[in-house]
Design a protein around this motif. Sequence first.
Motif, short mmCIF file in Angstrom:
data_model
loop_
_atom_site.label_atom_id
_atom_site.label_comp_id
_atom_site.label_asym_id
_atom_site.label_seq_id
_atom_site.Cartn_x
_atom_site.Cartn_y
_atom_site.Cartn_z
N ARG A 153 7.00 53.66 64.92
CA ARG A 153 8.12 53.67 65.88
C ARG A 153 8.81 52.30 65.97
NH1 ARG A 153 4.03 55.89 70.47
NH2 ARG A 153 3.95 58.08 69.87
N ARG A 154 10.11 52.32 66.01
CA ARG A 154 10.86 51.09 66.24
C ARG A 154 12.19 51.40 66.91
NH1 ARG A 154 11.90 48.76 60.25
NH2 ARG A 154 13.56 47.56 61.25
N SER A 155 12.75 50.40 67.58
CA SER A 155 13.96 50.62 68.37
C SER A 155 15.22 50.70 67.52
CB SER A 155 14.13 49.49 69.40
OG SER A 155 13.04 49.46 70.27
N GLU A 156 15.26 49.96 66.41
CA GLU A 156 16.45 49.93 65.57
C GLU A 156 16.06 50.18 64.12
OE1 GLU A 156 19.36 49.75 66.89
OE2 GLU A 156 18.69 49.21 68.92
N LEU A 157 16.94 50.83 63.39
CA LEU A 157 16.72 51.04 61.97
C LEU A 157 16.98 49.75 61.20
CD1 LEU A 157 18.38 54.55 61.53
CD2 LEU A 157 16.00 53.98 62.05
N ASP A 158 16.41 49.62 60.01
CA ASP A 158 16.70 48.45 59.19
C ASP A 158 18.05 48.64 58.47
OD1 ASP A 158 16.36 50.02 56.89
OD2 ASP A 158 14.39 49.18 56.40
N ALA A 159 18.39 47.67 57.63
CA ALA A 159 19.71 47.69 56.97
C ALA A 159 19.89 48.90 56.05
CB ALA A 159 19.91 46.40 56.18
#
Lengths: 134, 134, 134, 134, 134, 134
Positions: C39-45
């Motif tokens: 889980r993470r708040s923002e996607l990577d590039a």
Amino acid sequence: MYSVSVRSHMMIAHSLSGPVFGPAQRLHGATYVVDVEFRRSELDADGLVVDIGRATEVLHAVLSDFNYRNLDDHPGFHGRNTTTEFLARVVFDRVAEAVRRGDLGAGTRSIESMRVTLRESHVASAAFEAAIPF
Amino acid sequence: MYSVSVRSHMMIAHSLSGPVFGPAQRLHGATYVVDVEFRRSELDADGLVVDIGRATEVLHAVLSDFNYRNLDDHPGFHGRNTTTEFLARVVFDRVAEAVRRGDLGAGTRSIESMRVTLRESHVASAAFEAAIPF
Amino acid sequence: MYSVSVRSHMMIAHSLSGPVFGPAQRLHGATYVVDVEFRRSELDADGLVVDIGRATEVLHAVLSDFNYRNLDDHPGFHGRNTTTEFLARVVFDRVAEAVRRGDLGAGTRSIESMRVTLRESHVASAAFEAAIPF
Amino acid sequence: MYSVSVRSHMMIAHSLSGPVFGPAQRLHGATYVVDVEFRRSELDADGLVVDIGRATEVLHAVLSDFNYRNLDDHPGFHGRNTTTEFLARVVFDRVAEAVRRGDLGAGTRSIESMRVTLRESHVASAAFEAAIPF
Amino acid sequence: MYSVSVRSHMMIAHSLSGPVFGPAQRLHGATYVVDVEFRRSELDADGLVVDIGRATEVLHAVLSDFNYRNLDDHPGFHGRNTTTEFLARVVFDRVAEAVRRGDLGAGTRSIESMRVTLRESHVASAAFEAAIPF
Amino acid sequence: MYSVSVRSHMMIAHSLSGPVFGPAQRLHGATYVVDVEFRRSELDADGLVVDIGRATEVLHAVLSDFNYRNLDDHPGFHGRNTTTEFLARVVFDRVAEAVRRGDLGAGTRSIESMRVTLRESHVASAAFEAAIPF
């Protein structure tokens, strides 16, 4: 052809002999989710292939001889590889005996064939199916 | 009859020609979760229908020719609708070839028939089953 | 919060100490179908939480230390009951270490928490979830 | 043999007559998740066993006569036990009628047999399969 | 946070009042496949969140008050719509009472929260989750 | 917290840009089985989180903009990688808009948060969850 299927499971340890098994030659284990499908051409007077409750009890009774055991020490399996397909046959034979003994009700002598499926993971399973010899 | 099933999947793009397909005439795609069931009357000396690990590798190899591709551009499918049932047959033929070549082991010439099932969603699937001609 | 989940499995033998375990005090085994949710708040590039292929490889590597083994003999578990919930924590800790080491890619230091679920049958499972401490 | 399966469901009330049914003699209910498998030897000119969209509509139409109803009051079931296996046959007969009427398309007269499966829970199901008489 | 989930099911009849329910205003029924997830921060001395066998028995006991019944006649639900989400709360409250009474073992007072999920079909489910107030 | 989940699916083509995607840089496709979970603290006067029928219709409407399409040509996704986790967010935003517009009923302004899960195979899925901003 009509059929009814019931499900239960068992959790066993075992090892498998022979180079084809690779790491499965080591002592390991498996959960087998077991489905037994009972088949007959005509329903009985109650409209049943088999009573689901009674079929589930018979399946539990059959699996209880293996559940929570190391199959390498089971007297019935001496010198045999307890592969998933082999165990499907063993469960088939035991449930077929129960059908012949009338453990599922007198009318269940009309059961003509069965299929026993053992799911060992989300990606592999084995089965044995045959007519029930009376 | 004994059987063993293994599962893998492929993710493809394609379009389907003909008014019966409605919006599926447009370029779209699918995940196919693929089960191959191998069947034989007797187990081999190791107690196996087929080695699950080797069967899974063969299935991966077969699917790798389609996985992550647009089937509309696949040279083998020119002028054919790559419906789910058509693809089930294609996978069947490729796995049957591998069985005949002995890719799953010498003993697997005893495999008598197979069923290949492609699940395209939680509500639809297709299958092809047949004897393996040797 | 974004998340990605990958699935694999392991097949182990073990026994459990203490009267609460009843027949599971005997040597038996289990298939654990293991899901790891990242889980993470923002996607990577690239638009990713984590690369599914790489996450699956890391999970395979973690499970390979237990797969096809008798956990009663595993040096890391001496004197411990390897219950399903305990093993969920063990897998969590190992995958978290891999994340911190960068085995899933440099950007995965942005992974904030994980949930590891072990399904031991069609009717029972256990999980461990927590933030990943960096 | 090719096959295509589609899935839908119905939610019904009923009671079952006879001591074998135990507590199921009381008015209760069930969700039946229904799979219909259509089988034929050759694909049609479009590469289909049957159009999945049209098959799903036919299945919905068949189930709508039972869905959200108390089957004890259904005029077609007077004096019958609406067991899962009995209902599998009823759904089979209704879908077979639709096939014969051409509701799934003219080409579907090539459908040779069907299997109808009703899953009543995660541990029990029933099915009826037969050739479609034309 | 650790968790353990167990599964059982119940088969009930009911009707729902209010125009929003459309055809579900008629007497019909459902199979609810019920999962209860128990959560706590630390494992007990045996390495458990809760004993799976005991948790399953408690869940069976809770569901037996509803199983094979017409909920429209249940004294506890007079004037209430027994929607899936409402029933998830009812099961939660009953299992929480059992936890507080110590029916799952003395140590289970450490259970902090639970989630109860009722699956009514392959396409719909409801849940209730909360802390357990002691 | 109460919740209700509904399920539908979409079948799309797309390609993904960047070396991390390996073979998925080619045009391929996926079936996404989509679950939307709606959450609120209190049930409405009918005993509902949301009407399952209406929620399913809203989900179908949202997915119809993507279903049977090549997402590489979708005007809304120009220059974006339509990864599973990215699409989970897109579906979330579209369903949240529908909730705010009152498409699921006036009372659904009480929905506090949602979780959207896209299953791309039997071994991988992605999700996005968040509060619904009003």
